[in-house]
Design a protein around this motif. Structure first.
Motif, PDB file in Angstrom:
ATOM      1  N   ALA A 178       0.699  -1.267   0.136  1.00 20.43           N
ATOM      2  CA  ALA A 178       0.011   0.015   0.178  1.00 20.43           C
ATOM      3  C   ALA A 178       0.861   1.225  -0.083  1.00 20.43           C
ATOM      4  N   HIS A 179       2.125   1.097   0.761  1.00 18.87           N
ATOM      5  CA  HIS A 179       2.869   2.497   0.901  1.00 18.87           C
ATOM      6  C   HIS A 179       4.096   2.254   0.033  1.00 18.87           C
ATOM      7  N   TYR A 180       4.170   1.201  -0.955  1.00 18.73           N
ATOM      8  CA  TYR A 180       5.333   0.945  -1.806  1.00 18.73           C
ATOM      9  C   TYR A 180       6.573   0.759  -0.797  1.00 18.73           C
ATOM     10  N   ASP A 181       6.364   0.450   0.252  1.00 16.20           N
ATOM     11  CA  ASP A 181       7.249   0.207   1.207  1.00 16.20           C
ATOM     12  C   ASP A 181       8.538   1.380   1.398  1.00 16.20           C
ATOM     13  N   ASP A 182       8.529   1.566   2.693  1.00 14.41           N
ATOM     14  CA  ASP A 182       9.742   2.399   3.235  1.00 14.41           C
ATOM     15  C   ASP A 182      10.615   1.693   3.984  1.00 14.41           C
ATOM     16  N   GLN A 183      10.721   0.495   3.873  1.00 14.31           N
ATOM     17  CA  GLN A 183      11.636  -0.360   4.485  1.00 14.31           C
ATOM     18  C   GLN A 183      12.288  -1.303   3.694  1.00 14.31           C
ATOM     19  N   ASP A 184      12.338  -1.267   2.390  1.00 16.69           N
ATOM     20  CA  ASP A 184      12.747  -2.157   1.497  1.00 16.69           C
ATOM     21  C   ASP A 184      12.444  -3.384   1.445  1.00 16.69           C
ATOM     22  N   ARG A 185      11.322  -3.871   2.007  1.00 12.16           N
ATOM     23  CA  ARG A 185      10.916  -5.214   2.274  1.00 12.16           C
ATOM     24  C   ARG A 185      10.890  -5.864   0.810  1.00 12.16           C
ATOM     25  N   LEU A 186       9.945  -5.137  -0.200  1.00 15.85           N
ATOM     26  CA  LEU A 186       9.656  -5.341  -1.258  1.00 15.85           C
ATOM     27  C   LEU A 186      10.859  -5.772  -2.268  1.00 15.85           C
ATOM     28  N   ALA A 187      12.039  -5.392  -1.739  1.00 17.33           N
ATOM     29  CA  ALA A 187      13.286  -5.645  -2.643  1.00 17.33           C
ATOM     30  C   ALA A 187      13.828  -7.180  -2.524  1.00 17.33           C
ATOM     31  N   ASP A 188      13.078  -7.916  -1.684  1.00 18.42           N
ATOM     32  CA  ASP A 188      13.454  -9.229  -1.345  1.00 18.42           C
ATOM     33  C   ASP A 188      12.178 -10.179  -1.733  1.00 18.42           C
ATOM     34  N   PRO A 189      12.390 -10.645  -3.021  1.00 17.55           N
ATOM     35  CA  PRO A 189      11.478 -11.732  -3.159  1.00 17.55           C
ATOM     36  C   PRO A 189      11.077 -12.659  -2.650  1.00 17.55           C
ATOM     37  N   ARG A 190      12.046 -13.343  -1.818  1.00 16.30           N
ATOM     38  CA  ARG A 190      11.386 -14.442  -0.711  1.00 16.30           C
ATOM     39  C   ARG A 190      10.566 -13.759   0.339  1.00 16.30           C
ATOM     40  N   TRP A 191      10.767 -12.518   0.618  1.00 19.38           N
ATOM     41  CA  TRP A 191      10.145 -11.890   1.724  1.00 19.38           C
ATOM     42  C   TRP A 191       8.802 -11.751   1.078  1.00 19.38           C
ATOM     43  N   VAL A 192       8.419 -11.381  -0.220  1.00 19.35           N
ATOM     44  CA  VAL A 192       7.204 -11.280  -0.653  1.00 19.35           C
ATOM     45  C   VAL A 192       6.489 -12.449  -0.880  1.00 19.35           C
ATOM     46  N   HIS A 193       7.129 -13.544  -1.357  1.00 18.97           N
ATOM     47  CA  HIS A 193       6.542 -14.656  -1.924  1.00 18.97           C
ATOM     48  C   HIS A 193       6.243 -15.361  -0.616  1.00 18.97           C
ATOM     49  N   GLU A 194       6.711 -15.278   0.684  1.00 15.75           N
ATOM     50  CA  GLU A 194       6.215 -16.214   1.646  1.00 15.75           C
ATOM     51  C   GLU A 194       5.263 -15.757   2.252  1.00 15.75           C
ATOM     52  N   ARG A 195       4.754 -14.297   2.494  1.00 16.09           N
ATOM     53  CA  ARG A 195       3.588 -13.609   2.677  1.00 16.09           C
ATOM     54  C   ARG A 195       2.655 -13.834   1.534  1.00 16.09           C
ATOM     55  N   MET A 196       2.826 -13.668   0.340  1.00 20.83           N
ATOM     56  CA  MET A 196       1.673 -14.022  -0.563  1.00 20.83           C
ATOM     57  C   MET A 196       1.128 -15.307  -0.603  1.00 20.83           C
ATOM     58  N   ARG A 197       2.238 -16.122  -0.259  1.00 19.36           N
ATOM     59  CA  ARG A 197       1.617 -17.882  -0.128  1.00 19.36           C
ATOM     60  C   ARG A 197       0.914 -17.817   1.187  1.00 19.36           C
ATOM     61  N   ARG A 198       1.098 -17.090   1.935  1.00 12.51           N
ATOM     62  CA  ARG A 198       0.199 -17.422   3.399  1.00 12.51           C
ATOM     63  C   ARG A 198      -1.203 -16.681   3.055  1.00 12.51           C
ATOM     64  N   ALA A 199      -1.011 -15.408   2.511  1.00  9.67           N
ATOM     65  CA  ALA A 199      -2.489 -14.807   1.915  1.00  9.67           C
ATOM     66  C   ALA A 199      -3.117 -15.597   1.165  1.00  9.67           C
ATOM     67  N   ASN A 200      -2.738 -16.551  -0.072  1.00  9.81           N
ATOM     68  CA  ASN A 200      -3.391 -17.098  -0.761  1.00  9.81           C
ATOM     69  C   ASN A 200      -4.005 -18.425   0.024  1.00  9.81           C
ATOM     70  N   THR A 201      -3.172 -18.937   0.995  1.00 11.27           N
ATOM     71  CA  THR A 201      -3.788 -20.087   1.552  1.00 11.27           C
ATOM     72  C   THR A 201      -4.995 -19.796   2.766  1.00 11.27           C
ATOM     73  N   LEU A 202      -4.617 -18.680   3.223  1.00  6.51           N
ATOM     74  CA  LEU A 202      -5.754 -18.416   3.819  1.00  6.51           C
ATOM     75  C   LEU A 202      -6.968 -17.866   2.994  1.00  6.51           C
ATOM     76  N   ALA A 203      -6.802 -17.017   2.172  1.00 10.84           N
ATOM     77  CA  ALA A 203      -8.140 -17.088   1.351  1.00 10.84           C
ATOM     78  C   ALA A 203      -8.819 -18.127   0.701  1.00 10.84           C
ATOM     79  N   GLN A 204      -8.110 -19.159   0.549  1.00 13.86           N
ATOM     80  CA  GLN A 204      -8.638 -20.417   0.138  1.00 13.86           C
ATOM     81  C   GLN A 204      -9.430 -21.129   1.157  1.00 13.86           C
TER      82      GLN A 204
END
Length: 212
Positions: A178-204
């Motif tokens: 939402a804030h296009y990150d002020d902590q550079d977390r989006l620079a880490d694809p593994r960080w994004v992937h793990e949380r996107m995977r959790r979001a997908n599992t919970l959405a299912q």
């Protein structure tokens, strides 16, 4: 497949390089038409998958592709499913009486919180909005342990601790996107992937419980 390192160092014929080729097994392949959802678990073990077209391998998809704007939109949509489910749970426990819902929420959150102020402005503008829908995701998660966490976790076959941990990670991804990150977390694809995977599992899980 011939690794790029072998190509860079090669001074030999194609026959020699062919002898160094690695066979792509089924776990390395994905159909070109495969939905993104099906890739999230595949990237747990590897960073690269080879796209299989009608004439063989004709492309690659990587974990870095999940860290692009189009994939971020997908992730945000998955997050909204979880946030809406939390809001529904809070609404049922805070109650429909506006004054009582505010009193209960403020008793946990304290006065002057962003979501409460936003709700008060909506009320002043004669908008029919329940407090639970006006709270930030973080505020919702602060309230949840007191207003429905055990019920919500049980509904989806999770422990309260596991659900709260997943929601916390999903909220972090939401804030980063939402804030296009002020902590550079989006620079880490593994960080994004793990949380996107959790979001997908919970959405299912949420979709499954809605259908049953």
């Amino acid at each position: 497949m011939v690794r790029s390192a072998a190509l860079r160092d090669a001074n030999d014929t194609w026959d020699v390089l062919d002898s160094q080729a690695v066979v792509l097994d089924a776990d390395s392949l994905v159909a070109r038409e495969a939905p993104v959802f099906s890739l999230l678990d595949r990237f747990v073990e590897r960073d690269v998958l080879f796209a299989l077209g009608r004439r063989g391998v004709d492309g690659v998809v990587t974990i870095y592709d999940l860290n692009q704007p189009a994939a971020h939109l997908l992730g945000f949509g998955l997050i909204l499913i979880s946030e809406a489910e939390v809001a529904r749970c809070l609404r049922s426990h805070l109650g429909e009486d506006a004054s009582q819902a505010k009193e209960r929420a403020v008793a946990v959150l304290g006065k002057g919180r962003m979501g409460v102020r936003r709700w008060e402005r909506s009320r002043e503008a004669n908008k029919d909005l329940h407090l639970s829908a006006s709270l930030t995701f973080g505020e919702k998660l602060e309230l949840l342990p007191d207003f429905g966490l055990a019920e919500l976790a049980g509904r989806h076959g999770l422990s309260s601790q596991a659900l709260l941990a997943d929601l916390g990670e999903i909220r972090d991804l939401r804030d980063a996107l939402a804030h296009y990150d002020d902590q550079d977390r989006l620079a880490d694809p593994r960080w994004v992937h793990e949380r996107m995977r959790r979001a997908n599992t919970l959405a299912q899980l949420i979709a499954g419980s809605t259908l049953t």
